[in-house]
Design a protein around this motif. Structure first.
Motif, PDB file in Angstrom:
ATOM      1  N   LYS A  83      -3.420   3.177  -2.768  1.00 57.69           N
ATOM      2  CA  LYS A  83      -3.184   3.167  -4.452  1.00 57.69           C
ATOM      3  C   LYS A  83      -4.507   4.242  -5.014  1.00 57.69           C
ATOM      4  N   ALA A  84      -5.632   4.335  -4.224  1.00 55.71           N
ATOM      5  CA  ALA A  84      -6.760   4.846  -4.407  1.00 55.71           C
ATOM      6  C   ALA A  84      -6.793   6.713  -4.516  1.00 55.71           C
ATOM      7  N   ALA A  85      -5.778   7.083  -3.353  1.00 55.41           N
ATOM      8  CA  ALA A  85      -5.808   8.710  -3.100  1.00 55.41           C
ATOM      9  C   ALA A  85      -4.443   8.964  -2.548  1.00 55.41           C
ATOM     10  N   HIS A  86      -4.047   9.932  -2.514  1.00 55.86           N
ATOM     11  CA  HIS A  86      -3.014  10.535  -1.783  1.00 55.86           C
ATOM     12  C   HIS A  86      -3.113  10.493  -0.196  1.00 55.86           C
ATOM     13  N   VAL A  87      -2.782   9.387   0.274  1.00 55.76           N
ATOM     14  CA  VAL A  87      -3.070   9.324   1.843  1.00 55.76           C
ATOM     15  C   VAL A  87      -1.721   8.406   2.319  1.00 55.76           C
ATOM     16  N   SER A  88      -1.717   8.266   3.464  1.00 54.62           N
ATOM     17  CA  SER A  88      -0.698   7.870   4.064  1.00 54.62           C
ATOM     18  C   SER A  88      -1.033   6.896   5.027  1.00 54.62           C
ATOM     19  N   ILE A  89      -0.272   5.800   5.575  1.00 53.53           N
ATOM     20  CA  ILE A  89      -0.529   4.995   6.666  1.00 53.53           C
ATOM     21  C   ILE A  89      -0.321   5.545   7.966  1.00 53.53           C
ATOM     22  N   GLY A  90      -1.172   5.804   8.717  1.00 54.21           N
ATOM     23  CA  GLY A  90      -1.013   6.336  10.298  1.00 54.21           C
ATOM     24  C   GLY A  90      -0.812   5.275  11.152  1.00 54.21           C
ATOM     25  N   TYR A  91      -1.471   4.113  11.197  1.00 54.84           N
ATOM     26  CA  TYR A  91      -1.521   3.101  12.094  1.00 54.84           C
ATOM     27  C   TYR A  91      -2.022   1.989  11.296  1.00 54.84           C
ATOM     28  N   LEU A  92      -1.445   0.711  11.298  1.00 53.98           N
ATOM     29  CA  LEU A  92      -1.898  -0.346  10.778  1.00 53.98           C
ATOM     30  C   LEU A  92      -1.807  -1.587  11.788  1.00 53.98           C
ATOM     31  N   ASP A  93      -2.674  -2.291  12.390  1.00 58.76           N
ATOM     32  CA  ASP A  93      -2.592  -3.320  13.309  1.00 58.76           C
ATOM     33  C   ASP A  93      -3.362  -4.836  12.604  1.00 58.76           C
ATOM     34  N   ARG A  94      -2.407  -5.707  12.193  1.00 55.41           N
ATOM     35  CA  ARG A  94      -3.158  -6.877  11.616  1.00 55.41           C
ATOM     36  C   ARG A  94      -3.716  -7.709  12.547  1.00 55.41           C
ATOM     37  N   PHE A  95      -3.662  -7.617  14.058  1.00 57.75           N
ATOM     38  CA  PHE A  95      -3.908  -8.594  14.945  1.00 57.75           C
ATOM     39  C   PHE A  95      -5.128  -7.930  15.620  1.00 57.75           C
ATOM     40  N   THR A  96      -5.443  -6.549  14.985  1.00 61.57           N
ATOM     41  CA  THR A  96      -7.010  -6.026  15.621  1.00 61.57           C
ATOM     42  C   THR A  96      -7.772  -5.750  14.551  1.00 61.57           C
ATOM     43  N   GLY A  97      -7.117  -5.631  13.297  1.00 64.58           N
ATOM     44  CA  GLY A  97      -7.927  -5.074  12.287  1.00 64.58           C
ATOM     45  C   GLY A  97      -8.088  -3.538  12.124  1.00 64.58           C
ATOM     46  N   SER A  98      -7.481  -2.900  12.990  1.00 64.77           N
ATOM     47  CA  SER A  98      -7.384  -1.392  12.831  1.00 64.77           C
ATOM     48  C   SER A  98      -6.573  -0.689  11.774  1.00 64.77           C
ATOM     49  N   LEU A  99      -7.163   0.187  11.106  1.00 72.79           N
ATOM     50  CA  LEU A  99      -6.243   1.018   9.971  1.00 72.79           C
ATOM     51  C   LEU A  99      -6.601   2.524  10.135  1.00 72.79           C
ATOM     52  N   VAL A 100      -5.515   3.279  10.457  1.00 75.77           N
ATOM     53  CA  VAL A 100      -5.637   4.604  10.338  1.00 75.77           C
ATOM     54  C   VAL A 100      -4.978   5.277   8.922  1.00 75.77           C
ATOM     55  N   ILE A 101      -5.648   6.107   8.393  1.00 75.56           N
ATOM     56  CA  ILE A 101      -4.955   6.693   7.265  1.00 75.56           C
ATOM     57  C   ILE A 101      -5.137   8.459   7.195  1.00 75.56           C
ATOM     58  N   VAL A 102      -4.030   9.003   6.762  1.00 77.29           N
ATOM     59  CA  VAL A 102      -4.027  10.257   6.901  1.00 77.29           C
ATOM     60  C   VAL A 102      -3.977  10.913   5.643  1.00 77.29           C
ATOM     61  N   GLY A 103      -4.257  12.314   5.545  1.00 80.45           N
ATOM     62  CA  GLY A 103      -4.224  13.012   4.332  1.00 80.45           C
ATOM     63  C   GLY A 103      -5.227  14.142   4.534  1.00 80.45           C
ATOM     64  N   ASP A 104      -5.337  14.817   3.039  1.00 83.94           N
ATOM     65  CA  ASP A 104      -6.470  15.877   3.108  1.00 83.94           C
ATOM     66  C   ASP A 104      -7.773  15.192   3.318  1.00 83.94           C
ATOM     67  N   VAL A 105      -8.862  15.911   3.639  1.00 81.79           N
ATOM     68  CA  VAL A 105     -10.106  15.277   3.642  1.00 81.79           C
ATOM     69  C   VAL A 105     -10.711  14.536   2.560  1.00 81.79           C
ATOM     70  N   SER A 106     -10.681  15.526   1.371  1.00 75.88           N
ATOM     71  CA  SER A 106     -11.295  14.465   0.210  1.00 75.88           C
ATOM     72  C   SER A 106     -10.280  13.526  -0.152  1.00 75.88           C
ATOM     73  N   ALA A 107      -9.407  13.448   0.233  1.00 80.17           N
ATOM     74  CA  ALA A 107      -8.324  12.055  -0.167  1.00 80.17           C
ATOM     75  C   ALA A 107      -8.535  10.929   0.728  1.00 80.17           C
ATOM     76  N   VAL A 108      -8.798  11.391   1.899  1.00 85.78           N
ATOM     77  CA  VAL A 108      -9.012  10.340   2.870  1.00 85.78           C
ATOM     78  C   VAL A 108     -10.547   9.586   2.559  1.00 85.78           C
ATOM     79  N   GLU A 109     -11.665  10.628   2.413  1.00 89.86           N
ATOM     80  CA  GLU A 109     -12.740   9.991   1.962  1.00 89.86           C
ATOM     81  C   GLU A 109     -12.764   9.272   0.589  1.00 89.86           C
TER      82      GLU A 109
END
Length: 113
Positions: free
Chosen positions: A63-89
């Motif tokens: 919701k905060a930036a133009h990024v996509s979810i690359g990986y989400l694991d609710r059992f390990t608490g890992s999240l990878v988001i992808v997008g432009d550098v500024s959007a990810v930051e």
């Protein structure tokens, strides 16, 4: 006389924390292949406890930036988001602010490589 070895016992005690908030700018394309996700200009990596917080973080990030979810694991608490550098930051900063101010989490400084 035998020397006694000391034992160290470590316990995992989940707290309310964001332990890793890292941006990889322009990663090697092999990372995308290994992760099984589409290429972008940056990867954002977060590790959270309790682990289900990864779901909240993914919602805030998208919701905060133009990024996509690359990986989400609710059992390990890992999240990878992808997008432009500024959007990810921007997305990771938004997650940090929300978790700290609204949910009273301990957060991690944003790191980059």
């Amino acid at each position: 006389m035998e020397e006694q070895k000391q034992r160290v016992i470590q316990e995992y005690v989940p707290g309310k924390q964001l332990t890793l908030a890292h941006v990889i700018a322009n990663p090697d394309p092999i990372l995308y292949t290994k992760l099984g996700i589409e290429e972008a200009k940056a990867l954002g990596i977060l590790t959270l406890t309790p682990t289900e917080t990864a779901i909240i973080a993914a919602d805030i990030a998208t919701k905060a930036a133009h990024v996509s979810i690359g990986y989400l694991d609710r059992f390990t608490g890992s999240l990878v988001i992808v997008g432009d550098v500024s959007a990810v930051e921007m997305a990771i900063e938004a997650v940090n602010v929300f978790l700290q101010e609204k949910l009273k989490f301990s957060t991690a400084s944003l790191t980059r490589s």
